[in-house]
Design an enzyme around this catalytic site. Structure first.
Site, PDB file in Angstrom:
ATOM      1  N   TRP A  78       0.847  -1.205   0.000  1.00 29.17           N
ATOM      2  CA  TRP A  78       0.000   0.000   0.000  1.00 29.17           C
ATOM      3  C   TRP A  78       0.884   1.256   0.000  1.00 29.17           C
ATOM      4  O   TRP A  78       0.537   2.268  -0.596  1.00 29.17           O
ATOM      5  CB  TRP A  78      -0.907   0.001   1.239  1.00 29.17           C
ATOM      6  CG  TRP A  78      -1.620   1.299   1.446  1.00 29.17           C
ATOM      7  CD1 TRP A  78      -2.729   1.725   0.800  1.00 29.17           C
ATOM      8  CD2 TRP A  78      -1.274   2.345   2.362  1.00 29.17           C
ATOM      9  NE1 TRP A  78      -3.107   2.978   1.249  1.00 29.17           N
ATOM     10  CE2 TRP A  78      -2.228   3.381   2.203  1.00 29.17           C
ATOM     11  CE3 TRP A  78      -0.256   2.525   3.304  1.00 29.17           C
ATOM     12  CZ2 TRP A  78      -2.186   4.562   2.952  1.00 29.17           C
ATOM     13  CZ3 TRP A  78      -0.224   3.691   4.045  1.00 29.17           C
ATOM     14  CH2 TRP A  78      -1.173   4.695   3.856  1.00 29.17           C
ATOM     15  N   HIS A  79       2.048   1.158   0.655  1.00 34.92           N
ATOM     16  CA  HIS A  79       2.926   2.329   0.736  1.00 34.92           C
ATOM     17  C   HIS A  79       3.552   2.664  -0.609  1.00 34.92           C
ATOM     18  O   HIS A  79       3.981   3.788  -0.834  1.00 34.92           O
ATOM     19  CB  HIS A  79       4.035   2.101   1.771  1.00 34.92           C
ATOM     20  CG  HIS A  79       3.542   2.241   3.172  1.00 34.92           C
ATOM     21  ND1 HIS A  79       3.011   1.196   3.873  1.00 34.92           N
ATOM     22  CD2 HIS A  79       3.467   3.320   3.996  1.00 34.92           C
ATOM     23  CE1 HIS A  79       2.646   1.619   5.069  1.00 34.92           C
ATOM     24  NE2 HIS A  79       2.903   2.894   5.173  1.00 34.92           N
ATOM     25  N   GLY A  80       3.630   1.684  -1.481  1.00 40.20           N
ATOM     26  CA  GLY A  80       4.195   1.995  -2.793  1.00 40.20           C
ATOM     27  C   GLY A  80       4.609   0.744  -3.517  1.00 40.20           C
ATOM     28  O   GLY A  80       4.820  -0.310  -2.908  1.00 40.20           O
TER      29      GLY A  80
END
Lengths: 135, 490
Positions: free
Chosen positions: B325-327
């Site tokens: 989700w962070h990247g």
């Protein structure tokens, strides 16, 4: 994963007992807070006048914009004349002095505080830092 | 529009004055706040507003469809379509480039070269946050935890409300929508608390996070090959403090700003570096995301009810997805897996450890007193060791998280063992800043509330003056320029 208490609370603080009923009402609070926020803006305009100049310089060219730039510049000059920019400059200088402190200077500072003289200063900081007090 | 800027200050003053002037008309106020939120978001790029409106429309449609449908299978289908549409939009913006790059590399390694349809895609600020809020609304309506909105403006405002729009906290529909239906309230206590939180948040962001980022973190993570053990160790500790101050600072400002407008958000951080275990850490760090992942991913996967193996699997899947989700990068995936595995081990350790009663009763008398002191000392030492181990494990994760790629992460780990190079960027000032910031975790957790009480008691005029003076002091102590918040990129 149990849920902790996420709400901020004010245990032991009931606004009704600390302030009058009018202070606890929404309309009175919003009115006075708006005045408070305008005063906060005034504090910013006085003490951060250089930032105001920087901000208005970014405005697009135009008669009104030029006038705003010239007003804020003269405001900044006036504020500086009265020395109101000094607290900001002094705080910045203090922070910069702290930032530029080296481990050697800290070592000497500690030895001064301990009044043992530089010869005895080694050993206050760990050896692996490779620091000796040279004064 | 960033929080610590003159633009935002002017914007907020106008919004504050107008929204309270409209407090007699709940509908008018909501419409005004909706317009202000879209203006706030469109200030970055007006095209983002279309995305925000489109996403809100999908969620509104899904909520309405769920309210009209009572048959279970059809309800499931509606929720699946709604969630999938949200995720497709999120995935397109976040992972399109990564997917094509990886595919290109694989094809190249196989000796096949193809012109892939690369597009220059700008990641809309805060897309993850408002997507998660949309999903939470649809799922909550499906689970009948919240009733679907009757007025579209409620949902559109819930998703776009500017204080939390770009970096959270992730607000739940069940918590926020009822607030939109009531008349907003602002008493002195809430106002003092809001001002106090904004000051605390700005101090954390502009003074602590900015000094650490400029002074050490950016340098050591950009080129870990050039630094020795002390610089790298302080660098990762400094990053731990920076990301906490940056992100929790944003949350504080968001919660404070919302409070001044008469709305309450949940707490997002709770002194995370005093956690005694990884499980405890995730109860204190980015609480709105970790509880979101728990309620909408971990529990639907089966939670911890089906034996150790399935619990471990669910934990690892949840943390893996939390990482990605962070990247779209391998270091985020590894970071998520690292935490998933550690959480799994933490749970296993808890299962093996003999259970002891908290605060055992040793009876009365001298011997009992000594036993009670020994028990307290035992718990204190265990707690201290737990805090130290947890913090350092979290820091290992931060190296993976912050490094540009896996090569520089492994150089960082290797450099931590090299203590021959003298300190170059680890100055006494930065060392003291890191130590003091970590020490703040062991202060009373309600300091902002206490300061808020002082402000409330002194009256709003004085509170405003103190607020202004606080802003000047923060500005004087912070480095030049405005650094964007770290979590804007997620």
């Amino acid at each position: 994963m149990s849920e902790p208490d996420h709400e901020y609370d004010f245990k032991g603080f009931d606004v009704r007992y600390v302030m009058g009923a009018s202070d606890a009402s929404s309309s009175h609070t919003t009115r006075t807070l708006l005045v408070g926020l305008c005063l906060a803006s005034l504090v910013l305009i006085v003490f951060l006048s250089h930032m105001l100049v920087q901000e208005v310089r970014g405005l697009p060219p135009g008669n009104i914009e030029d006038r705003i730039v010239s007003y804020s510049q003269s405001w900044h000059e006036r504020v500086t004349e009265f020395g109101l920019g000094q607290p900001l400059v002094m705080t910045r200088e203090t922070i910069e002095n702290w930032q530029s402190l080296s481990w050697e200077e800290v070592q000497c500072l500690i030895s001064d505080l301990a009044q043992t003289g530089p010869d005895y200063a080694d050993g206050y900081l760990p050896d692996w830092l490779g620091i000796t007090c040279s004064e | 529009m960033l929080f610590p800027t003159l633009d935002f200050a002017i914007f907020f003053l106008v919004v504050f004055a107008t929204s309270w002037a409209l407090s007699g008309s709940i509908g008018g106020r909501k419409l005004f706040l909706l317009g202000a939120s879209y203006f706030f978001y469109g200030y970055w790029d007006w095209r983002f507003m279309l995305l925000l409106a489109g996403g809100s429309l999908i969620n509104y449609w899904a909520g309405m469809a769920l309210s009209l449908e009572s048959e279970m299978r059809r309800r499931k289908r509606i929720v699946a379509v709604g969630v999938a549409l949200n995720l497709v939009v999120l995935a397109f913006f976040k992972y399109y480039g990564f997917f094509l790059e990886s595919l290109g590399e694989i094809l190249f390694n196989l000796g096949i070269e193809r012109d892939l349809p690369f597009l220059e895609i700008i990641l809309p600020v805060g897309i993850s946050f408002f997507t998660f809020q949309g999903i939470s609304y649809i799922v909550d309506v499906y689970r009948r935890d919240v009733s679907p909105v009757s007025q579209p403006v409620d949902l559109f405002l819930y998703i776009s409300f500017f204080p939390q729009l770009v970096a959270g906290p992730i607000v739940r529909a069940a918590h926020f929508l009822p607030q939109l239906r009531r008349e907003p309230v602002l008493d002195a206590k809430i106002a003092g608390f809001g001002l106090s939180l904004i000051l605390f948040g700005l101090f954390k962001k502009m003074v602590i996070a900015h000094h650490l980022s400029e002074g050490i973190v950016d340098q050591v993570f950009a080129d870990p090959w050039s630094y020795g053990g002390f610089d790298l160790l302080l660098g990762v500790y400094a990053y731990a403090v920076q990301i906490y101050c940056d992100f929790s600072g944003y949350s504080d400002i968001a919660i404070g700003t919302a409070a001044l407008l008469g709305y309450r958000f949940v707490k997002n951080f709770d002194q995370p570096y005093r956690a005694t275990s990884l499980i405890d850490f995730w109860r204190r760090w980015h609480i709105s995301l970790s509880t979101w992942l728990r309620d909408y991913l971990f529990i639907p996967l089966g939670g911890s009810w089906n034996g150790w193996f399935k619990t471990a699997r669910n934990l690892i899947i949840t943390m893996f997805l939390g990482g990605i989700w962070h990247g779209a990068a391998w270091n985020f995936i590894l970071w998520g897996l690292f935490h998933g595995i550690l959480l799994m081990m933490n749970r296993a350790w808890r299962g093996l450890k003999p259970k002891t009663d908290k605060g055992q009763d040793f009876g009365a008398g001298g011997v009992a007193g000594i036993l009670a002191i020994a028990d307290w000392a035992n718990r204190f030492v265990a707690g201290t060791i737990g805090v130290a181990i947890t913090f350092n494990l979290v820091c290992i994760g931060w190296i993976l998280f912050r490094s540009q790629d896996l090569e520089s992460a492994s150089a960082y780990f290797a450099g931590l063992q090299n203590w021959d190079i003298p300190a170059m960027v680890a100055t006494p000032f930065l060392t003291a800043l890191v130590i003091l910031s970590l020490a703040m975790h062991f202060m009373p957790r309600n300091l902002p509330e206490l300061f808020g009480i002082v402000l409330a008691k002194s009256g709003m005029i004085i509170a405003g003056l103190v607020f202004g003076a606080g802003l000047v002091l923060i500005k004087a102590m912070s480095p030049e320029g405005v650094a964007p918040f770290i979590y804007f990129q997620f």
